[in-house]
Design a protein around this motif. Structure first.
Motif, PDB file in Angstrom:
ATOM      1  N   GLU A 232       0.822  -1.222   0.000  1.00 46.17           N
ATOM      2  CA  GLU A 232       0.000   0.000   0.000  1.00 46.17           C
ATOM      3  C   GLU A 232       0.852   1.267   0.000  1.00 46.17           C
ATOM      4  OE1 GLU A 232      -3.265   0.516   2.582  1.00 46.17           O
ATOM      5  OE2 GLU A 232      -3.934  -1.564   2.485  1.00 46.17           O
ATOM      6  N   GLU A 233       1.932   1.256   0.757  1.00 46.39           N
ATOM      7  CA  GLU A 233       2.761   2.444   0.857  1.00 46.39           C
ATOM      8  C   GLU A 233       3.327   2.848  -0.505  1.00 46.39           C
ATOM      9  OE1 GLU A 233       6.111   4.025   3.986  1.00 46.39           O
ATOM     10  OE2 GLU A 233       6.390   2.008   3.150  1.00 46.39           O
ATOM     11  N   GLU A 235       1.904   2.423  -3.372  1.00 44.69           N
ATOM     12  CA  GLU A 235       0.826   3.067  -4.118  1.00 44.69           C
ATOM     13  C   GLU A 235       0.550   4.462  -3.580  1.00 44.69           C
ATOM     14  OE1 GLU A 235      -3.864   2.380  -5.464  1.00 44.69           O
ATOM     15  OE2 GLU A 235      -2.981   1.131  -3.879  1.00 44.69           O
ATOM     16  N   ALA A 236       0.450   4.583  -2.256  1.00 48.79           N
ATOM     17  CA  ALA A 236       0.102   5.870  -1.652  1.00 48.79           C
ATOM     18  C   ALA A 236       1.153   6.929  -1.952  1.00 48.79           C
ATOM     19  CB  ALA A 236      -0.074   5.702  -0.143  1.00 48.79           C
ATOM     20  N   GLU A 237       2.448   6.547  -1.917  1.00 49.21           N
ATOM     21  CA  GLU A 237       3.509   7.506  -2.227  1.00 49.21           C
ATOM     22  C   GLU A 237       3.345   8.051  -3.639  1.00 49.21           C
ATOM     23  OE1 GLU A 237       6.900   9.102  -4.097  1.00 49.21           O
ATOM     24  OE2 GLU A 237       6.156   7.095  -4.622  1.00 49.21           O
ATOM     25  N   ASN A 240       0.411  10.528  -3.934  1.00 50.78           N
ATOM     26  CA  ASN A 240       0.782  11.842  -3.428  1.00 50.78           C
ATOM     27  C   ASN A 240       1.699  12.566  -4.412  1.00 50.78           C
ATOM     28  OD1 ASN A 240       1.145  13.885  -1.144  1.00 50.78           O
ATOM     29  ND2 ASN A 240       3.254  13.254  -1.516  1.00 50.78           N
ATOM     30  N   SER A 260      -6.232   0.789  -2.577  1.00 50.66           N
ATOM     31  CA  SER A 260      -5.969   0.646  -1.145  1.00 50.66           C
ATOM     32  C   SER A 260      -6.509   1.818  -0.349  1.00 50.66           C
ATOM     33  CB  SER A 260      -4.460   0.515  -0.893  1.00 50.66           C
ATOM     34  OG  SER A 260      -3.791   1.718  -1.220  1.00 50.66           O
ATOM     35  N   SER A 262      -4.797   3.310   1.948  1.00 45.12           N
ATOM     36  CA  SER A 262      -3.715   4.289   2.042  1.00 45.12           C
ATOM     37  C   SER A 262      -3.714   5.234   0.842  1.00 45.12           C
ATOM     38  CB  SER A 262      -2.369   3.570   2.128  1.00 45.12           C
ATOM     39  OG  SER A 262      -2.302   2.744   3.273  1.00 45.12           O
ATOM     40  N   ALA A 263      -3.982   4.700  -0.334  1.00 44.10           N
ATOM     41  CA  ALA A 263      -4.020   5.532  -1.535  1.00 44.10           C
ATOM     42  C   ALA A 263      -5.177   6.528  -1.470  1.00 44.10           C
ATOM     43  CB  ALA A 263      -4.132   4.662  -2.773  1.00 44.10           C
ATOM     44  N   GLU A 265      -6.557   7.715   1.238  1.00 38.69           N
ATOM     45  CA  GLU A 265      -6.221   8.731   2.229  1.00 38.69           C
ATOM     46  C   GLU A 265      -5.252   9.756   1.650  1.00 38.69           C
ATOM     47  OE1 GLU A 265      -6.212  10.971   5.635  1.00 38.69           O
ATOM     48  OE2 GLU A 265      -7.596   9.395   4.966  1.00 38.69           O
ATOM     49  N   ALA A 266      -4.279   9.300   0.874  1.00 36.65           N
ATOM     50  CA  ALA A 266      -3.363  10.241   0.224  1.00 36.65           C
ATOM     51  C   ALA A 266      -4.120  11.175  -0.719  1.00 36.65           C
ATOM     52  CB  ALA A 266      -2.286   9.474  -0.537  1.00 36.65           C
TER      53      ALA A 266
END
Length: 587
Positions: A232-233, A235-237, A240, A260, A262-263, A265-266
């Motif tokens: 997930e991280e 993808e989220a990075e 952003n 995800s 996390s994505a 939320e970003a």
């Protein structure tokens, strides 16, 4: 059920085929519901209302107890795509056939040039593959898979001469389609100058490449390594970073297949600072299944679920993504239909990095979302229409020709039976593969009739598609949902009462794009908003049928169809707010 294509019949030889009346249904648009009949002639919706005056020789479909909705628009498909040494099993005939069977009447596929290939050449190749095969109308996005001044010039040519208003960039697939940040800046800036919409596949390709090397060196070669290499991280990075780049060049942004929590939320955080709108798309696979399948002992089973970004092992992800769709944190749902035969998936038996990425979804997209979102009370039918059809029509500048049941719109219509129960299975789906990632899932709610350009192609459950019936849809740049309505844009049509039929002449059938939309409003589980007030309009709708923490209606005795049948008065709702307003607020 027959799977054979039907040859075209000249329009002058068709009688009931080009005149159709859908009676006694409840018409559902993104901004409201009303009891109304729909009259169709020559592929166009001519009238919507009650007590319609229609010519003889018109076929009638009784939609009592059914919902009459705009045909689905799938904004993300890959038909006849060559990838990782393989070619997708669903070509433009089989893929659009499957889409129509599930209630989708328009698809938007991706032209993906090889590095160094002319974008115009690739576009022409896709048109040649698709035009004679599609069973429904289709549009095209074009991938920007490398960068040079020549690419910039061809982007301008595609917008001006070939009806392209969206371009996709990859932040993953290193050494294949991936652009670096400098190239992304140029590509997004060019899109903004052309008033086109930049799209991104958001994953950090460099981290994925590094993780893949480490996993393979550690002896992790199976499909589980695919998810481990791009968590997930990662993808989220990229989500952003894509938003930062878009903001730096003052461009809007469309992020494809967000997979995800996390994505998402970003994306929420990015919207607070963005100057231009950001659109988030998710997939049927994301809400219909999860990443636990990657650890299945059967390679065939695990590999069949491999796509990028991957399904997430967190079992709470599907419900969270549905909630994001209901809350407008995400705006659209596609399929990313990209099916590969079992033998092609087996190319990666000893190295997960060689498994061709892709799953099915074009056929089951709408039924899976209905089951997970509407039947659970998290989303009402209006919001369902928005995320499966209307928002895509607006974003890609096809509205109101597509995405709405209204006089003058194309006759792409679904008669949806909310009580129709079926079990999803590869044994009876219409894809060209013998595996379905939703295998065994029971759904309540599916199309009974699907009308494509005025022709009944799913007829009480019998699929009768026409190969080549569909047309290419040029998509004009400067979409009002993306860049705001121009000063010369036509005004939105006035609100109507359900007692007043609306009609249109052939000359009035245009592709204008009035403003309008939806805002956050709620329905309780009894659908009290369907009851008519003294003014003749019900409480506006467009979001959820239960609040967070309320009981899952799928486990109750509540029935949408029973509530519909119990409504003895005509109802109408109308809500107005732009669907893609400035992203400094959550719209």
């Amino acid at each position: 059920m027959t799977n054979a294509p039907v040859k075209k019949v000249p329009i002058h030889l068709q009688s009931s085929q080009n005149r159709l009346l859908i009676k006694n249904g409840r018409v559902v648009n993104e901004d409201g519901m009303e009891d109304a009949d729909v009259y169709i002639e020559d592929g166009i919706i001519k009238q919507v209302g009650r007590n319609l005056i229609i010519p003889g020789g018109t076929r009638t479909i009784d939609a009592t107890g059914k919902l009459v909705m705009p045909g689905g628009i799938d904004p993300h498909t890959h038909f006849e795509l060559e990838m990782m040494g393989a070619k997708t099993a669903d070509d433009f005939y089989k893929g659009t056939r499957a889409a129509v069977a599930g209630g989708t009447t328009t698809v938007i596929d991706f032209v993906l040039p090889q590095k160094g290939q002319s974008l115009i050449e690739a576009y022409n190749n896709w048109r040649q593959k698709a035009d004679s095969k599609v069973c429904c109308d289709y549009g095209l996005h074009v991938g920007v898979t490398w960068w040079s001044p020549a690419v910039r010039r061809e982007m301008a040519q595609l917008v001006a001469e070939h009806g392209i208003n969206s371009f996709k960039m990859f932040m993953a697939y290193k050494d294949a389609w991936m652009l670096d940040d400098y190239e992304l800046c140029h590509a997004m800036e060019t899109c903004a100058e052309l008033r086109a919409l930049p799209q991104v596949h958001a994953e950090n390709g460099n981290i994925i490449a590094h993780n893949t090397e480490k996993l393979l060196a550690a002896g992790i070669t199976g499909p589980e390594g695919h998810q481990l290499s791009r968590n997930e991280e990662v993808e989220a990075e990229a989500v952003n970073r894509a938003c930062v780049i878009a903001n730096q060049v003052n461009a809007p942004l469309y992020i494809v297949h967000m997979m995800s929590k996390s994505a998402v939320e970003a994306l929420r955080l990015a919207r607070r600072r963005q100057r231009q709108p950001i659109f988030g798309e998710t997939l049927a696979a994301t809400v219909g299944t999860d990443g636990t399948h990657y650890r299945n002992a059967c390679f065939r089973h695990a590999a069949a679920h491999v796509l990028s970004p991957p399904l997430r092992p967190d079992p709470t992800t599907p419900e969270a993504i549905v909630q994001a769709l209901a809350d407008d944190d995400l705006q659209l749902i596609g399929s990313d239909n990209c099916t590969f035969a079992e033998g092609d998936k087996a190319r990666g038996r000893d190295n997960f990095a060689h498994i061709p990425n892709g799953v099915n979804g074009a056929e089951d997209r709408m039924a899976v979302l209905w089951q997970k979102a509407v039947n659970t009370g998290m989303m009402d039918p209006c919001r369902f229409v928005a995320v499966t059809s209307a928002t895509a029509a607006r974003v890609f500048n096809l509205w109101p020709r597509k995405g709405v049941i209204a006089a003058g719109s194309d006759a792409d219509v679904v008669v949806w039976d909310p009580r129709l129960q079926r079990t999803i299975s590869a044994s009876n789906h219409h894809h060209a593969v013998d595996f379905n990632i939703f295998e065994g899932q029971n759904v309540s709610g599916s199309p009974q009739y699907v009308i494509v350009n005025g022709r009944v192609c799913l007829d009480d459950g019998n699929l009768r598609v026409v190969e080549g019936l569909g047309k290419f849809l040029p998509t004009r740049a400067d979409s009002p949902a993306v860049y705001g309505a121009p000063a010369h844009a036509p005004a939105a049509p006035p609100a109507h009462t359900p007692h007043s039929p609306r009609s249109v002449t052939s000359a009035e059938h245009t592709n204008g794009t009035p403003t309008g939309g939806y805002e956050e409003l709620h329905l309780n589980k009894q659908l009290e908003s369907m009851s008519v007030s003294g003014s003749g309009c019900s409480t506006p709708t467009g979001r959820k049928m239960r609040e967070p923490g309320q009981r899952d209606l799928q486990n109750s005795t509540f029935s949408i169809s029973k509530e519909m049948e119990g409504a003895d008065t005509k109802t109408s709702v109308r809500v107005r707010n732009p669907p893609g307003g400035k992203s400094s607020v959550l719209w």
